[in-house]
Design an enzyme around this catalytic site. Structure first.
Site, PDB file in Angstrom:
ATOM      1  N   HIS A  21      -2.751  -0.618  15.973  1.00 55.34           N
ATOM      2  CA  HIS A  21      -3.560  -1.053  14.818  1.00 55.34           C
ATOM      3  C   HIS A  21      -2.737  -1.916  13.875  1.00 55.34           C
ATOM      4  O   HIS A  21      -1.785  -1.446  13.257  1.00 55.34           O
ATOM      5  CB  HIS A  21      -4.073   0.189  14.073  1.00 55.34           C
ATOM      6  CG  HIS A  21      -4.997  -0.126  12.944  1.00 55.34           C
ATOM      7  ND1 HIS A  21      -6.294  -0.539  13.142  1.00 55.34           N
ATOM      8  CD2 HIS A  21      -4.820  -0.125  11.594  1.00 55.34           C
ATOM      9  CE1 HIS A  21      -6.882  -0.746  11.973  1.00 55.34           C
ATOM     10  NE2 HIS A  21      -6.001  -0.501  11.015  1.00 55.34           N
ATOM     11  N   GLN A  29      -1.728  -9.250   6.606  1.00 54.93           N
ATOM     12  CA  GLN A  29      -1.302  -8.444   5.456  1.00 54.93           C
ATOM     13  C   GLN A  29       0.219  -8.407   5.303  1.00 54.93           C
ATOM     14  O   GLN A  29       0.737  -7.942   4.284  1.00 54.93           O
ATOM     15  CB  GLN A  29      -1.886  -7.028   5.556  1.00 54.93           C
ATOM     16  CG  GLN A  29      -3.404  -7.017   5.329  1.00 54.93           C
ATOM     17  CD  GLN A  29      -4.013  -5.623   5.414  1.00 54.93           C
ATOM     18  OE1 GLN A  29      -3.313  -4.621   5.431  1.00 54.93           O
ATOM     19  NE2 GLN A  29      -5.344  -5.563   5.462  1.00 54.93           N
ATOM     20  N   ARG A  71      -6.178  -2.801  -2.553  1.00 47.64           N
ATOM     21  CA  ARG A  71      -7.172  -3.633  -1.883  1.00 47.64           C
ATOM     22  C   ARG A  71      -7.476  -4.885  -2.719  1.00 47.64           C
ATOM     23  O   ARG A  71      -7.664  -5.967  -2.173  1.00 47.64           O
ATOM     24  CB  ARG A  71      -8.459  -2.830  -1.624  1.00 47.64           C
ATOM     25  CG  ARG A  71      -9.373  -3.553  -0.646  1.00 47.64           C
ATOM     26  CD  ARG A  71     -10.589  -2.728  -0.279  1.00 47.64           C
ATOM     27  NE  ARG A  71     -11.533  -2.638  -1.378  1.00 47.64           N
ATOM     28  CZ  ARG A  71     -12.835  -2.380  -1.219  1.00 47.64           C
ATOM     29  NH1 ARG A  71     -13.325  -2.179  -0.014  1.00 47.64           N
ATOM     30  NH2 ARG A  71     -13.634  -2.287  -2.253  1.00 47.64           N
ATOM     31  N   HIS A 124     -15.642  -2.382  10.985  1.00 45.28           N
ATOM     32  CA  HIS A 124     -14.606  -2.181   9.976  1.00 45.28           C
ATOM     33  C   HIS A 124     -14.548  -0.737   9.495  1.00 45.28           C
ATOM     34  O   HIS A 124     -13.490  -0.112   9.489  1.00 45.28           O
ATOM     35  CB  HIS A 124     -14.794  -3.122   8.785  1.00 45.28           C
ATOM     36  CG  HIS A 124     -13.706  -2.960   7.766  1.00 45.28           C
ATOM     37  ND1 HIS A 124     -13.764  -2.019   6.753  1.00 45.28           N
ATOM     38  CD2 HIS A 124     -12.497  -3.569   7.641  1.00 45.28           C
ATOM     39  CE1 HIS A 124     -12.646  -2.081   6.038  1.00 45.28           C
ATOM     40  NE2 HIS A 124     -11.865  -3.006   6.559  1.00 45.28           N
ATOM     41  N   GLU A 164     -10.098   7.267   5.762  1.00 49.48           N
ATOM     42  CA  GLU A 164      -8.742   7.033   5.248  1.00 49.48           C
ATOM     43  C   GLU A 164      -8.632   7.547   3.812  1.00 49.48           C
ATOM     44  O   GLU A 164      -7.561   7.964   3.381  1.00 49.48           O
ATOM     45  CB  GLU A 164      -8.442   5.519   5.298  1.00 49.48           C
ATOM     46  CG  GLU A 164      -7.058   5.138   4.770  1.00 49.48           C
ATOM     47  CD  GLU A 164      -6.750   3.652   4.914  1.00 49.48           C
ATOM     48  OE1 GLU A 164      -7.675   2.889   5.255  1.00 49.48           O
ATOM     49  OE2 GLU A 164      -5.596   3.263   4.675  1.00 49.48           O
ATOM     50  N   HIS A 199      -6.853   6.356  11.335  1.00 52.98           N
ATOM     51  CA  HIS A 199      -6.476   7.167  10.170  1.00 52.98           C
ATOM     52  C   HIS A 199      -6.957   8.629  10.267  1.00 52.98           C
ATOM     53  O   HIS A 199      -6.143   9.511  10.453  1.00 52.98           O
ATOM     54  CB  HIS A 199      -6.941   6.563   8.844  1.00 52.98           C
ATOM     55  CG  HIS A 199      -6.401   5.201   8.576  1.00 52.98           C
ATOM     56  ND1 HIS A 199      -5.055   4.932   8.573  1.00 52.98           N
ATOM     57  CD2 HIS A 199      -7.031   4.015   8.333  1.00 52.98           C
ATOM     58  CE1 HIS A 199      -4.873   3.637   8.320  1.00 52.98           C
ATOM     59  NE2 HIS A 199      -6.067   3.064   8.176  1.00 52.98           N
ATOM     60  N   ASP A 213      -0.464  -1.175  10.994  1.00 57.83           N
ATOM     61  CA  ASP A 213      -1.517  -1.400   9.993  1.00 57.83           C
ATOM     62  C   ASP A 213      -1.220  -2.560   9.026  1.00 57.83           C
ATOM     63  O   ASP A 213      -1.369  -3.711   9.383  1.00 57.83           O
ATOM     64  CB  ASP A 213      -1.780  -0.073   9.264  1.00 57.83           C
ATOM     65  CG  ASP A 213      -3.114  -0.075   8.524  1.00 57.83           C
ATOM     66  OD1 ASP A 213      -3.821  -1.092   8.562  1.00 57.83           O
ATOM     67  OD2 ASP A 213      -3.460   0.954   7.904  1.00 57.83           O
TER      68      ASP A 213
HETATM   69 ZN   LIG Z   1      -6.346  -0.893   8.966  1.00 57.41          ZN
END
Ligand SMILES: [Zn+2]
Length: 471
Positions: free
Chosen positions: A61, A66, A87, A222, A252, A286, A337
């Site tokens: 993942h 990011q 976020r 998502h 999560e 998660h 991630d």
């Molecule tokens: Zn993710």
């Protein structure tokens, strides 16, 4: 005739569940796959003295872009920060990025993964569009970045339909989320058909997007926040019909559980168990706040769970009930991630260490699991290799005939490994070292020396005539 014969000092080999490091083992590679393993008489094409070979790590993942947040979002206002303020920072990053920047960041991320011994990545990709468009142009950009870096990729293309889940149901996408959106589920599948052509074209031609046969496709929803349940059900049926892995962020954050309870009267995982056909092709990412009853239903149906220890720690998500998950053998895999740190040794270590801190005991990932006893390092390696491969639909993660020739070479002269022998090397690597021990990787049988080592070998000090001829 094999294309390559690899001869390391130590090789991680043996029947499933009984692997260990062995000497005098050669690995034969044909057409990108391992064809034979053992005391082969063929002359080696790759002699790797002072290295130990493991199966390449599988990063189940990732959100490559990011990586651009690394070092940002670590300054906190007086009231401290949480996942939701992170976020907002991520959305600001998204706004600033064009095609070129996405390419550069993705390529950098994938190269760092290779340097850390990751040979295959499940890229959970939701930043689809160039600014102000609905062109899905960035899907191909990410495939191209992976091909240029030389990593194997399963592009888990993400369906993103709603801004969030409020008491009245799903809310419209915010401005910042427009670049993630699919106009309809049908339009999403049409894009998947176009990508299938891109991947097929690239399969025989390195350099093309999807090149060298290193790319394949899967899908993701998502989260329950971003995809309404009726659409999710139809989506999962189509994914199953196509035989594609389907991944999804699940529980999560406590708020996601509360929102789903409020609107649907069930937890997100409860909804998945009740309405979707869970199988080994499904991976929930998660499950930090998932109840044991929901975990039992999900895992007994064959689903995988991807834990992302470093990201979950960085974002303050909480600690998943990993001991409970491990009662169901082999269902837990690992992901980097947010890529705030890319190191599978650390992900493996913190899968166990987080639980040690929480339970005041040691060896949690073996002792609480079904087998009852054993070596924790093997268990962690299993999560980082074969369990991840299963979740993204690849036959990799073990050094056995028929498996993809994706391997990682550890440098036995790396100082933190000094004193380790065949017995202690794996735990020494996982507890006392990190990706710095990686000398290079094989992907599809092709050797790639670690980036920073290549640079070091080009420094003026080492430009002796011998090294210049490549000796
Ligand atoms: Zn993710």
């Amino acid at each position: 005739m094999p294309d390559h014969i690899i001869e390391p000092e130590l090789t991680w080999t043996g029947p499933p569940g009984e692997e260990r490091f062995e000497r005098n083992v050669r690995i034969a590679v044909e057409n990108g796959r391992i064809s034979e393993v053992g005391a082969l008489s063929d002359e080696p094409t790759h002699r790797l003295p002072r290295t130990a070979i493991l199966p390449g790590f599988v990063n189940t993942h990732s959100h490559a872009f990011q990586r651009g947040l690394r070092g940002r979002g670590e300054t906190f206002p007086e009231e401290a920060g949480d996942f939701w303020s992170w976020r907002e920072e991520m959305y600001r990053l998204v706004k600033s990025m064009d095609e070129q920047r996405i390419y550069e960041l993705s390529r950098q991320t994938f190269s760092e993964m290779l340097d850390a011994g990751i040979t295959a990545v499940g890229e959970f990709h939701y930043l689809h569009h160039s600014p102000g468009t609905g062109d899905f142009a960035l899907d191909k950009v990410v495939l191209r970045a992976a091909a240029d870096a030389g990593i194997r990729i399963v592009l888990l293309n993400v369906l993103y339909r709603a801004g969030g889940l409020g008491p009245e149901g799903h809310t419209p996408l915010s401005d910042a989320q427009q670049r993630f959106a699919a106009p309809s589920v049908d339009a999403f599948w049409e894009q998947m058909d176009r990508l299938a052509e891109v991947v097929a074209q690239g399969a025989g031609a390195p350099g093309l997007c999807g090149g060298g046969g290193l790319s394949s496709l899967g899908v993701a929803a998502h989260s329950i926040r971003a995809v309404p349940l009726d659409e999710l059900i139809a989506f999962s049926e189509e994914a199953a019909r196509r035989g594609m892995p389907l991944h999804m962020h699940v529980e999560e954050q406590p708020r996601e559980v509360e929102d789903a309870l409020h609107h649907y009267g069930r937890t997100p995982m409860g909804l998945l168990n009740a309405h979707l056909r869970i199988s080994p092709l499904f991976t929930a990412v998660h499950c930090t706040h998932t109840s044991t009853a929901d975990l039992d239903d999900y895992l007994s149906a064959g689903g995988n769970i991807c834990i992302c220890p470093l990201t979950e720690a960085n974002l303050g998500d909480g600690l998943a009930n990993v001991p409970w998950m491990l009662r169901h053998d082999g269902r837990v895999c690992l992901g980097s991630d947010s890529n705030s740190r890319i190191d599978m040794a650390e992900e493996m270590r913190w899968l166990e260490y987080g639980q040690r801190l929480a339970t005041l005991s040691r060896g949690v990932c073996v002792n609480r699991a079904s087998r009852g006893a054993g070596h924790v390092a093997e268990r962690l390696l299993h999560a980082a290799t074969i369990a991840g491969a299963r979740a993204i639909g690849l036959r990799t993660g073990a050094i056995r005939p028929g498996f993809l020739a994706d391997l990682v070479a550890l440098d036995l002269d790396h100082p933190p490994l000094a004193g380790a022998d065949a017995e202690t090397l794996l735990p020494a690597f996982l507890c006392g070292s990190d990706g710095g021990a990686v000398a290079g990787t094989f992907v599809n049988g092709t050797w790639r020396e670690k980036m920073h080592r290549t640079r070091r070998s080009l420094s003026p000090r080492s430009m002796s005539p011998r090294s210049m001829t490549g000796g």
